[in-house]
Scaffold this motif. Structure first.
Motif, PDB file in Angstrom:
ATOM      1  N   ARG A   9       0.877  -1.179   0.000  1.00 43.27           N
ATOM      2  CA  ARG A   9       0.000   0.000   0.000  1.00 43.27           C
ATOM      3  C   ARG A   9       0.908   1.222   0.000  1.00 43.27           C
ATOM      4  N   THR A  12       1.476   7.982  -1.669  1.00 43.84           N
ATOM      5  CA  THR A  12       2.049   8.998  -2.551  1.00 43.84           C
ATOM      6  C   THR A  12       1.306  10.316  -2.322  1.00 43.84           C
ATOM      7  N   HIS A  17      -2.232   3.788  -2.681  1.00 43.66           N
ATOM      8  CA  HIS A  17      -2.486   2.923  -3.823  1.00 43.66           C
ATOM      9  C   HIS A  17      -1.914   1.538  -3.555  1.00 43.66           C
ATOM     10  N   GLU A  18      -2.633   0.517  -3.957  1.00 43.01           N
ATOM     11  CA  GLU A  18      -2.104  -0.836  -3.885  1.00 43.01           C
ATOM     12  C   GLU A  18      -1.289  -1.091  -5.150  1.00 43.01           C
ATOM     13  N   GLY A  19       0.000  -1.410  -4.972  1.00 44.02           N
ATOM     14  CA  GLY A  19       0.810  -1.571  -6.162  1.00 44.02           C
ATOM     15  C   GLY A  19       2.259  -1.873  -5.858  1.00 44.02           C
ATOM     16  N   TRP A  20       3.151  -1.293  -6.670  1.00 46.41           N
ATOM     17  CA  TRP A  20       4.571  -1.651  -6.636  1.00 46.41           C
ATOM     18  C   TRP A  20       5.438  -0.433  -6.945  1.00 46.41           C
ATOM     19  N   GLN A  33       0.298   0.555 -10.130  1.00 41.20           N
ATOM     20  CA  GLN A  33      -0.792  -0.023  -9.364  1.00 41.20           C
ATOM     21  C   GLN A  33      -1.008  -1.468  -9.790  1.00 41.20           C
ATOM     22  N   GLY A  34      -1.550  -2.255  -8.868  1.00 40.27           N
ATOM     23  CA  GLY A  34      -1.827  -3.648  -9.161  1.00 40.27           C
ATOM     24  C   GLY A  34      -0.582  -4.512  -9.055  1.00 40.27           C
TER      25      GLY A  34
END
Length: 377
Positions: A9, A12, A17-20, A33-34
């Protein structure tokens, strides 16, 4: 070196955002994201927030910035880095001019090395009536000429000076600081509302630990805090340790000034991380009991034993602020104050890879500075 952090999570400037994230050569290069497009270090949904920026710290782990001792300064900076502060400014306290110049010159070497982000003079140009834990015998009326000498000792690394602007020479010193590109902060002051407005017009852009060492808000005599909170040019500092400021007042300052003008600080002294006992803050003896630091003689609050990870967590869990708001107050806002927000303060492509990994309960699990793990999650 390249590393991808996945299944996180990510906090920013745009939210959570859920992502990398991919980090290459010490900088953020990709934020998505994702699911990550490549194998990475999975974080199991933990939070990733920007490294904290502390613009008001006197020491920690037994090390004191006011001492000017470089080994103590390194120890203090390392302690706070382990608690998430990846950018730190060293705050000095009231002392004689020769002692201030000596400590400043010594700490300037560590600024050259990149360990410290600058030096802050909290004193000697403060009001006797609001001096708190500062040595009243060493207080002085503000002087542009004296300040100029101290700035020379800092070789361009003095970034902030706290001034009680109502004192003789106060406004001229504020103007002189601003003209040299040094942040002028109003604090430890008995200024009226009108005098605070004069100080802001002269160039004050920071309120040193709002609420503390200032006259209280009053509906007929609003005092300096009202002027500082309402002016869009001013950033207010908050010591969010539950001792200096009640959570309701944290919410109030954030509601009025907004997170873009509210900076979490520690105001930590050398006793941070050391437990109860007797310590020194400059020339003053301090007794720490139950984690609260007070002058041994008189009992005035004497800095704190706070770390930024605790200040951040309290902002969310005690004051009820959203995680993204607390991250802005602990990272991006103080980075803006220092003028380094183009490099640090947020998880943004192109910026230095300073980040923290936090559990669901916001306890610190990992610290990365300049793309290298200080503590691996």
């Amino acid at each position: 070196m390249s590393i991808t952090l996945a299944d996180a999570r990510i906090v920013t400037p745009d939210g959570v955002h859920e992502g990398w994230i991919t980090i290459e050569d010490g900088r953020f290069t990709h934020i998505g994201q994702g699911q990550a497009p490549r194998d990475g270090h999975g974080l199991a949904g933990r939070y990733v927030v920007p490294g904290f920026v502390d613009i008001h710290t006197h020491g920690g782990a037994g090390g004191s910035f006011p001492s000017g001792d470089q080994d103590q300064a390194r120890r203090a900076a390392a302690f706070h880095a382990a608690h998430g502060t990846t950018t730190i400014m060293a705050s000095l306290v009231t002392a004689s001019l020769p002692d201030l110049a000596r400590a400043t010159a010594s700490l300037a070497d560590l600024c050259d090395d990149g360990l410290l982000a600058g030096i802050h003079f909290e004193g000697p140009y403060i009001a006797r009536s609001r001096c708190g834990a500062h040595d009243p015998a060493k207080l002085r009326d503000p002087s542009p000429g004296e300040l100029s000498g101290l700035l020379k000792a800092g070789r361009g690394h003095v970034r902030m000076v706290t001034v009680a602007s109502e004192l003789p020479g106060g406004l001229d010193t504020v103007r002189a600081a601003a003209a040299e590109g040094v942040i002028a902060a109003l604090g430890h002051s008995d200024a009226t509302y009108e005098q605070a407005i004069e100080a802001i017009e002269a160039g004050c852009t920071v309120a040193t630990h709002l609420y503390n060492a200032l006259p209280p808000l009053h509906h007929r005599e609003p005092g300096p805090m009202a002027a500082l909170l309402e002016d869009e040019r001013v950033t207010v500092e908050l010591i969010n340790d539950g001792v200096h400021v009640h959570p309701a007042m944290v919410r109030l300052a954030t509601a009025v000034a907004g997170p873009a003008r509210t900076a979490l600080i520690t105001d930590a002294m050398g006793a941070a991380g050391m437990g109860d006992g007797t310590y020194r803050l400059g020339s003053m003896e301090v007794t720490v009991t139950g984690g609260t630091a007070r002058l041994t003689e008189g009992g005035a609050i004497a800095g704190s034993t706070l770390t930024m990870d605790v200040a951040f967590r309290r902002a969310v869990l005690d004051a009820g602020l959203p995680v993204a708001v607390a991250a802005e107050m602990a990272s991006l806002t103080p980075a803006r104050v220092l003028g380094v927000d183009d490099r640090v303060g947020s998880i943004t492509v192109g910026k230095t890879a300073d980040l923290l990994v936090l559990n669901d309960d916001l306890t610190l699990q990992g610290v990365m500075r300049h793309g290298s793990w200080l503590t691996s999650p």
